[in-house]
Scaffold this active site. Structure first.
Site, PDB file in Angstrom:
ATOM      1  N   LYS B 205       0.786  -1.313   0.011  1.00 10.60           N
ATOM      2  CA  LYS B 205      -0.009   0.148  -0.019  1.00 10.60           C
ATOM      3  C   LYS B 205       1.021   1.161  -0.019  1.00 10.60           C
ATOM      4  O   LYS B 205       0.513   2.079  -0.668  1.00 10.60           O
ATOM      5  CB  LYS B 205      -1.031   0.038   1.296  1.00 10.60           C
ATOM      6  N   GLU B 211      10.207  -5.639   3.560  1.00 13.70           N
ATOM      7  CA  GLU B 211      10.419  -7.161   3.160  1.00 13.70           C
ATOM      8  C   GLU B 211      10.297  -7.000   1.794  1.00 13.70           C
ATOM      9  O   GLU B 211      10.890  -7.566   0.761  1.00 13.70           O
ATOM     10  CB  GLU B 211       9.716  -8.161   3.889  1.00 13.70           C
ATOM     11  N   GLY B 266      -4.880  -3.765   5.229  1.00 14.86           N
ATOM     12  CA  GLY B 266      -4.272  -4.641   4.877  1.00 14.86           C
ATOM     13  C   GLY B 266      -4.843  -6.265   5.050  1.00 14.86           C
ATOM     14  O   GLY B 266      -4.809  -6.854   3.790  1.00 14.86           O
ATOM     15  N   ARG B 267      -5.342  -6.567   6.083  1.00 10.95           N
ATOM     16  CA  ARG B 267      -5.937  -7.659   6.286  1.00 10.95           C
ATOM     17  C   ARG B 267      -7.311  -7.963   5.638  1.00 10.95           C
ATOM     18  O   ARG B 267      -7.601  -9.214   5.886  1.00 10.95           O
ATOM     19  CB  ARG B 267      -5.689  -8.139   7.703  1.00 10.95           C
ATOM     20  N   GLU B 352      -4.446  -9.930  14.741  1.00  9.22           N
ATOM     21  CA  GLU B 352      -3.856  -8.795  14.734  1.00  9.22           C
ATOM     22  C   GLU B 352      -5.139  -7.658  14.955  1.00  9.22           C
ATOM     23  O   GLU B 352      -4.808  -6.412  15.394  1.00  9.22           O
ATOM     24  CB  GLU B 352      -3.619  -8.138  13.229  1.00  9.22           C
ATOM     25  N   HIS B 383      -4.752 -36.280  13.691  1.00  8.54           N
ATOM     26  CA  HIS B 383      -3.636 -36.967  14.018  1.00  8.54           C
ATOM     27  C   HIS B 383      -2.417 -36.098  14.546  1.00  8.54           C
ATOM     28  O   HIS B 383      -1.051 -36.241  14.590  1.00  8.54           O
ATOM     29  CB  HIS B 383      -2.929 -37.727  12.818  1.00  8.54           C
ATOM     30  N   LYS B 509       9.833  -3.406  14.223  1.00 12.61           N
ATOM     31  CA  LYS B 509      10.525  -2.654  13.148  1.00 12.61           C
ATOM     32  C   LYS B 509      11.336  -1.874  13.196  1.00 12.61           C
ATOM     33  O   LYS B 509      12.413  -1.774  12.620  1.00 12.61           O
ATOM     34  CB  LYS B 509       9.301  -2.312  12.157  1.00 12.61           C
TER      35      LYS B 509
END
Lengths: 547, 547
Positions: B205, B211, B266-267, B352, B383, B509
């Site tokens: 954005k 990253e 974002g999410r 978040e 399992h 960060k």
């Protein structure tokens, strides 16, 4: 024995009330040697546990708890092959799978298992090497290019994770995994294969695991549909199982059945022939290094005193948080794309071992045992659930697992990743006060600044461990995995549970056998109204489809 | 307003003491219509919440809590574009991204955003279709075969999960994702690509995510090393960003920058141009169905009364367990290989959003908010961690997500999978008593039988929801995802937190920026002794390597 009735437990209860005022940031400020006294190193592996809500006194009290749980004695019993898995009457000897060939005897039912382990290992490795070298050919004389491992749970999570983790060491044969009974997985894997150059491995200790047999039969049907003969099955299907007859009935020759001893639990089985996909993926010498790494951690675990013992400290801290400070679970953040499935492997290892509410002698546990384990690869997890670790209302300790070097060595990437791992543990521990936030926001108008401050406060005092190692080699992977295995053993011994059984997985399987035929036949339904309603909904969808 | 001071909250507190004696098995036995009154259907989607530790009274009290939290009003404010993300002063309009073109206006800062949404959507879809059809060619005139999406967190988890989930609908262009700063991921992806037929999409954005830029620059360097010209970058790199200038500086033409409005978090962004990899993967009409599914859930959420509202019920149950019955978290078990990354997506969405300890007005929260969300695909999870759900000491509700049909349609596989999902919810609810276990073990000698009984008891009374739908179509995926989005909104409104900011991700960060240069230069270190020790260890490893 109920450990919560011991003096050691009561002392920790009293101490935990003091711990409400422990503040790691102040403790670091007051004691410049905190890191020195609260980290351990072992064969290049560094375990830093100084960022925990503990004082030296806490650690001493926790070591007393280990003493009260007769930990040394119990570890020795496991190592010596005693039948410590009491509810299943079995020894627990994954450590024997990692012993060197010349190790002292380990006796089970009057037999030394060490030579048996090495015979099995040598056979499996020789088979793996014969695929890699091309000495073993398919039924039509072609070299094997693909190895498909069919297994679920303990027969899947460990090998799948290890093969991903050791990607830089991969040899020529491609290794694939089929675990789930959802047909999307098997369909996806089969799509890319050539039946003439593929070997399937059916991994099931009992040769009776429903999902694995479902997939094994589907793979077999596919193999025949591709034009291969019935007789070729013997060349293209192998098994890891303790039931040679069942494997033979499937069409597998006894020469290609790699056995598992009954003292290897599913979730501890990657070190046994269940590790065959790892052997095929990376070859004999790398697999032996993997075993050697685990063995190095075993030696440390069996010999170091509690106060300097890495898995013991990991477990004691976990008990401290879970039983005395009300933690909800453990976050695991491997700062390594190769280790992205480590949390999934660890989830089974820990939650299946520790999810018990009875002591070994059958009494109800008077305190809480296993907790949620979850995680994702770093740095990704910083952009996902780390918000809750930093600013949420719950106590969730975090394990940072950080290789110093990645195999690809793009320098900037690697330093960025390592710096972020270190910074997260620093931020969780330090926190940020209202005053610090206020000072930072000097550029804002006063009202806005005041309004924003509370949202940018970090309470801090949030615990983490850091595990550092040079690079994700087979040896280091072995050490790391074995450290968690022993951690979980120690937790179990302290709680007084049996971490080696898993009766809780049986009931749902049994109920599923009742439901499955009800889905496509008009049988009367005798479940609760919810389960009946769900089955009826399935039938309705099914009928609509068939129109 | 502190909701814990309302009558509704206090009534639930009182009621939760009664709930200690609620037993689902007995409630199902006593009331044959329990499923009828406790499930909802919507466009073929079935939500069964009857296997929860609630009575009708509990549900009524929870609806009163929704009332006390002024939920209707707040949902209306979100829908209308009010700036409900107060700490960031933004509207929250992912629902607007799913509106049909002829929807009533939604005004933000005096402008109707609906036409703007559709202009953006049409442009992104047209670009996606031009890759699929081959109308868009690479700089050397070749057809595009591979699309690489570079993003992290919200720019990665949603699209990555959706592309996996919609595998049966994939078109011709292969879609890849690069998220992590660990160079193993980018190295792995680049290895299989041809620079002449690959388009990279940089999704950030701000066009400033560290990253993502790290990987974008590495991809750019690789592209040039493959012999492509600087001028070709404009043809092979596109961006999803609201900063057109930053993208232009990277070499991307404004025509190939797909914008994101500031009111898309974002999410919640997979519905925006961040969904470009999904568009490229499945094409325009499937993507529009995906939006339509989410929109159908929006309509239901905005119009249905609390007592019949799927996301509201999901959220109220979650508050009931988290705040009144001391649950540790939520397990999510999609019985679908395609949905294997749904838990990872949901982890960010929920943790978040809900990992806050301040109310919107900045006061400390007097109760607990977000909890751990975790999960793995079924049947695999049976399992792995299901032992702890069945027999552990902690309360962990579970969401079962079950498509009735898989695309591959191996019938036995599909029925097996569905039967297991149903059976697990039945087993968790029913449990198995000591008497039932004792009767089952009739074949054993008495002493052995007595010893084994306690280990095979299932306490039962463990809650779950079941979500059923015909098949994992784009529409159903959209409905499912939107139901969780609204659930998380409702939780947040009840707690009085802001579920749309994420200040907790900033601090680490910032600290990482200090640490990164310290790793490879001999700067003095001013951290706590642990962080100093970790940095020193990195330097030591680094020095050893360079020898």
């Amino acid at each position: 024995m109920d450990i919560s009735q011991t003096g050691a437990w009561r002392a920790l209860e009293a101490h935990s009330r003091e711990a409400a005022s422990f503040n790691m940031r102040r403790m670091f400020e007051a004691d410049g040697s905190r890191f020195d006294t609260m980290h351990e190193t072992l064969h290049g592996f560094l375990f830093d546990y100084s960022k925990n809500i503990v004082t030296e006194e806490t650690l001493q009290l926790l070591c007393r708890l280990a003493e009260a749980g007769r930990l040394k004695e119990r570890a020795a019993a496991m190592r010596a092959g005693e039948k410590i898995n009491t509810s299943e009457r079995r020894a627990v000897l994954h450590t024997a799978l990692r012993l060197p060939a010349d190790a002292a005897p380990v006796m089970v039912d009057g037999e030394n298992v060490v030579p048996q382990v090495h015979r099995g290992l040598d056979r499996a490795l020789a088979f793996a090497e014969s695929l890699i070298s091309g000495a073993f050919l398919g039924a039509t004389g072609k070299r094997i290019t693909d190895f498909v491992h069919i297994g679920i749970g303990g027969s899947d999570l460990g090998p799948r994770m290890a093969v991903q983790a050791l990607e830089p060491y991969l040899k020529k044969v491609r290794v694939h995994f089929i675990g789930n009974a959802d047909d999307s997985e098997i369909s996806h894997v089969l799509k890319g294969l050539d039946s003439e150059t593929t070997v399937f491995c059916i991994a099931s200790k009992s040769f009776g695991t429903a999902e694995t047999l479902l997939n094994a039969h589907a793979a077999r049907a596919w193999f025949r549909e591709q034009g291969r003969a019935e007789a070729d099955i013997a060349r293209h299907f192998v098994a890891v199982s303790s039931d040679i007859n069942a494997a033979r009935n499937f069409g597998i020759t006894p020469d290609h059945v790699f056995p598992m001893a009954d003292w290897v639990g599913g979730r501890y089985s990657v070190w046994s022939a269940i590790g065959l996909p790892v052997m095929v993926a990376v070859g004999e010498s790398r697999f032996r290094q993997f075993l050697a790494g685990a063995h190095a951690m075993d030696e440390h675990f069996f010999t170091a005193g509690y106060r300097r013992n890495i898995p013991v400290l990991m477990a004691l801290l976990s008990v401290w948080y879970g039983n005395f400070l009300n933690a909800d679970g453990l976050a695991v953040a491997p700062y390594s794309h190769g280790l992205r499935r480590l949390p999934a492997w660890l989830q089974q290892l820990d939650m299946e071992s520790s999810g018990k509410s009875r002591t070994t002698d059958g009494s109800p546990l008077p305190f809480r045992s296993g907790a949620i384990v979850f995680g994702e690869e770093g740095v990704n997890c910083q952009h996902a659930f780390f918000q809750l670790l930093h600013q949420g209302t719950r106590l969730i300790p975090c394990d940072f697992i950080v290789p110093m070097y990645t195999p690809c060595r793009i320098n900037r990437h690697q330093r960025f990743t390592v710096a972020n791992a270190f910074a997260q543990s620093e931020a969780l521990m330090r926190g940020k006060t209202a005053e610090e936030v206020y000072a930072e926001l000097a550029a804002l108008p006063e009202a806005e600044r005041e309004a924003l401050v509370p949202h940018k406060i970090f309470p801090g005092n949030r615990p983490s461990n850091s595990f550092l190692f040079d690079e994700l080699t087979p040896f280091n992977l072995g050490m790391l995995m074995a450290s968690y295995e022993h951690k979980i053993f120690v937790q179990g011994m302290i709680w007084g549970i049996n971490p080696f059984d898993q009766w809780g997985v049986e009931y749902g399987k049994a109920l599923a056998k009742t439901i499955e035929p009800e889905l496509n036949r008009d049988l009367p339904l005798h479940h609760d109204s919810s389960t009946n309603g769900l089955i009826a909904h399935y039938r309705k969808c099914s009928a609509e489809r068939q129109q």
